[in-house]
Design a protein around this motif. Sequence first.
Motif, PDB file in Angstrom:
ATOM      1  N   ALA A 184       7.509   6.817   3.192  1.00 30.87           N
ATOM      2  CA  ALA A 184       8.356   6.729   1.997  1.00 30.87           C
ATOM      3  C   ALA A 184       9.148   5.421   1.939  1.00 30.87           C
ATOM      4  CB  ALA A 184       9.300   7.918   1.946  1.00 30.87           C
ATOM      5  N   TRP A 185       9.476   4.839   3.079  1.00 33.30           N
ATOM      6  CA  TRP A 185      10.264   3.609   3.064  1.00 33.30           C
ATOM      7  C   TRP A 185       9.559   2.479   2.328  1.00 33.30           C
ATOM      8  CZ3 TRP A 185       8.336  -0.862   4.982  1.00 33.30           C
ATOM      9  CH2 TRP A 185       7.315  -0.794   5.922  1.00 33.30           C
ATOM     10  N   LYS A 186       8.227   2.544   2.251  1.00 34.53           N
ATOM     11  CA  LYS A 186       7.491   1.479   1.577  1.00 34.53           C
ATOM     12  C   LYS A 186       7.805   1.428   0.084  1.00 34.53           C
ATOM     13  CE  LYS A 186       3.654   0.641   4.665  1.00 34.53           C
ATOM     14  NZ  LYS A 186       2.206   0.371   4.721  1.00 34.53           N
ATOM     15  N   GLU A 187       8.057   2.597  -0.536  1.00 36.01           N
ATOM     16  CA  GLU A 187       8.434   2.608  -1.955  1.00 36.01           C
ATOM     17  C   GLU A 187       9.759   1.880  -2.146  1.00 36.01           C
ATOM     18  OE1 GLU A 187       6.537   3.440  -4.417  1.00 36.01           O
ATOM     19  OE2 GLU A 187       5.020   4.521  -3.262  1.00 36.01           O
ATOM     20  N   GLY A 188      10.723   2.165  -1.272  1.00 36.61           N
ATOM     21  CA  GLY A 188      12.013   1.483  -1.350  1.00 36.61           C
ATOM     22  C   GLY A 188      11.877  -0.008  -1.136  1.00 36.61           C
TER      23      GLY A 188
ATOM     24  N   LYS B  27       0.844  -1.212   0.000  1.00 39.06           N
ATOM     25  CA  LYS B  27       0.000   0.000   0.000  1.00 39.06           C
ATOM     26  C   LYS B  27       0.875   1.257   0.000  1.00 39.06           C
ATOM     27  CE  LYS B  27      -3.894  -2.313   0.409  1.00 39.06           C
ATOM     28  NZ  LYS B  27      -3.870  -3.300  -0.640  1.00 39.06           N
ATOM     29  N   THR B  28       1.775   1.333  -0.966  1.00 36.74           N
ATOM     30  CA  THR B  28       2.678   2.477  -1.071  1.00 36.74           C
ATOM     31  C   THR B  28       1.917   3.705  -1.576  1.00 36.74           C
ATOM     32  OG1 THR B  28       3.316   2.139  -3.371  1.00 36.74           O
ATOM     33  CG2 THR B  28       4.536   0.879  -1.700  1.00 36.74           C
ATOM     34  N   ASN B  29       2.617   4.813  -1.675  1.00 37.59           N
ATOM     35  CA  ASN B  29       1.981   6.030  -2.174  1.00 37.59           C
ATOM     36  C   ASN B  29       1.600   5.916  -3.646  1.00 37.59           C
ATOM     37  OD1 ASN B  29       1.791   7.666   0.149  1.00 37.59           O
ATOM     38  ND2 ASN B  29       4.000   8.001   0.054  1.00 37.59           N
ATOM     39  N   LEU B  30       2.307   5.102  -4.411  1.00 33.70           N
ATOM     40  CA  LEU B  30       1.907   4.892  -5.807  1.00 33.70           C
ATOM     41  C   LEU B  30       0.523   4.250  -5.868  1.00 33.70           C
ATOM     42  CD1 LEU B  30       2.608   5.171  -8.773  1.00 33.70           C
ATOM     43  CD2 LEU B  30       3.713   2.923  -8.645  1.00 33.70           C
ATOM     44  N   HIS B  31       0.195   3.453  -4.872  1.00 32.99           N
ATOM     45  CA  HIS B  31      -1.132   2.827  -4.826  1.00 32.99           C
ATOM     46  C   HIS B  31      -2.233   3.884  -4.695  1.00 32.99           C
ATOM     47  CE1 HIS B  31      -4.349   0.162  -3.037  1.00 32.99           C
ATOM     48  NE2 HIS B  31      -4.022  -0.467  -4.144  1.00 32.99           N
ATOM     49  N   ARG B  32      -1.884   5.041  -4.221  1.00 35.71           N
ATOM     50  CA  ARG B  32      -2.851   6.145  -4.140  1.00 35.71           C
ATOM     51  C   ARG B  32      -3.179   6.690  -5.527  1.00 35.71           C
ATOM     52  NH1 ARG B  32      -3.648   9.020   0.330  1.00 35.71           N
ATOM     53  NH2 ARG B  32      -3.454  11.013  -0.763  1.00 35.71           N
ATOM     54  N   ARG B  33      -2.320   6.441  -6.502  1.00 34.24           N
ATOM     55  CA  ARG B  33      -2.503   6.973  -7.852  1.00 34.24           C
ATOM     56  C   ARG B  33      -2.999   5.922  -8.841  1.00 34.24           C
ATOM     57  NH1 ARG B  33       1.204   9.345  -5.149  1.00 34.24           N
ATOM     58  NH2 ARG B  33       1.664  11.549  -5.250  1.00 34.24           N
ATOM     59  N   ILE B  34      -2.724   4.667  -8.550  1.00 33.05           N
ATOM     60  CA  ILE B  34      -3.124   3.567  -9.439  1.00 33.05           C
ATOM     61  C   ILE B  34      -4.183   2.744  -8.711  1.00 33.05           C
ATOM     62  CG2 ILE B  34      -2.374   1.511 -10.664  1.00 33.05           C
ATOM     63  CD1 ILE B  34       0.399   2.704 -10.824  1.00 33.05           C
ATOM     64  N   ARG B  35      -5.359   2.710  -9.271  1.00 33.94           N
ATOM     65  CA  ARG B  35      -6.471   2.033  -8.596  1.00 33.94           C
ATOM     66  C   ARG B  35      -6.281   0.515  -8.554  1.00 33.94           C
ATOM     67  NH1 ARG B  35     -12.957   2.779  -9.713  1.00 33.94           N
ATOM     68  NH2 ARG B  35     -13.608   1.370  -8.063  1.00 33.94           N
ATOM     69  N   HIS B  36      -5.732  -0.043  -9.600  1.00 35.23           N
ATOM     70  CA  HIS B  36      -5.602  -1.503  -9.697  1.00 35.23           C
ATOM     71  C   HIS B  36      -4.146  -1.896  -9.970  1.00 35.23           C
ATOM     72  CE1 HIS B  36      -9.953  -1.575  -9.894  1.00 35.23           C
ATOM     73  NE2 HIS B  36      -9.901  -0.725 -10.895  1.00 35.23           N
ATOM     74  N   PRO B  37      -3.262  -1.744  -8.995  1.00 38.53           N
ATOM     75  CA  PRO B  37      -1.851  -2.043  -9.270  1.00 38.53           C
ATOM     76  C   PRO B  37      -1.580  -3.511  -9.618  1.00 38.53           C
ATOM     77  CG  PRO B  37      -2.171  -1.521  -6.944  1.00 38.53           C
ATOM     78  CD  PRO B  37      -3.462  -1.238  -7.639  1.00 38.53           C
TER      79      PRO B  37
END
Length: 186
Positions: A153-157, A89-99
């Motif tokens: 932010a560590w979740k993206e890494g 559930k990274t911050n990119l998941h906030r932008r992509i509905r269906h990762p």
Amino acid sequence: MGTLILILGVALWAGAHFFKRLAPEKRAEMGEAGKGVVAVALLISIVLMVIGYRMAEPTVLWTTPFWMVHVNNLLLLLAFYLYAVSGLKTNLHRRIRHPQLSGFKAWAVGHLLVVGTLQGLILFGGLLAWAVVSVILINRANRDWTRPPEAPAWKEGAAIVGALFLMLIVGQIHGWLGPWPFGGAA
């Protein structure tokens, strides 16, 4: 015969996944037992796809240049990353509905680029079509999407490291079971 088994496997995969979306009342009636039925159907579909793919006579439809292997590998790294994005559930998941489905589509497109056979088109093209239709069905059923909360932010890494690790592990297994996925010799 192999091609027919492969088509049945892809169709069963799609049907088992679409069951909840296309027949929600019937799926709800089945309760928890329905999860088991779907899981068994998915397992059977995978077995049918593997057997059908291996049995089918390879009919070459196109040949791909060697460098396309690297494009495929970039798409697969993206696919693993998108799966990690979903799980963490990274911050990119906030932008992509269906990762996860986006990652699945990247996986399918990557394989379509490098596997130019009829059975490759049936398998990867069929699964790509399933993923595209899945996104459409989910979006129609759930028009209101609540973005996940802000993530550290560590979740993206962690997602990047996890994707790289999985890429290497799955690539090694792929090389044991089939063609070496990283180009060159194993």
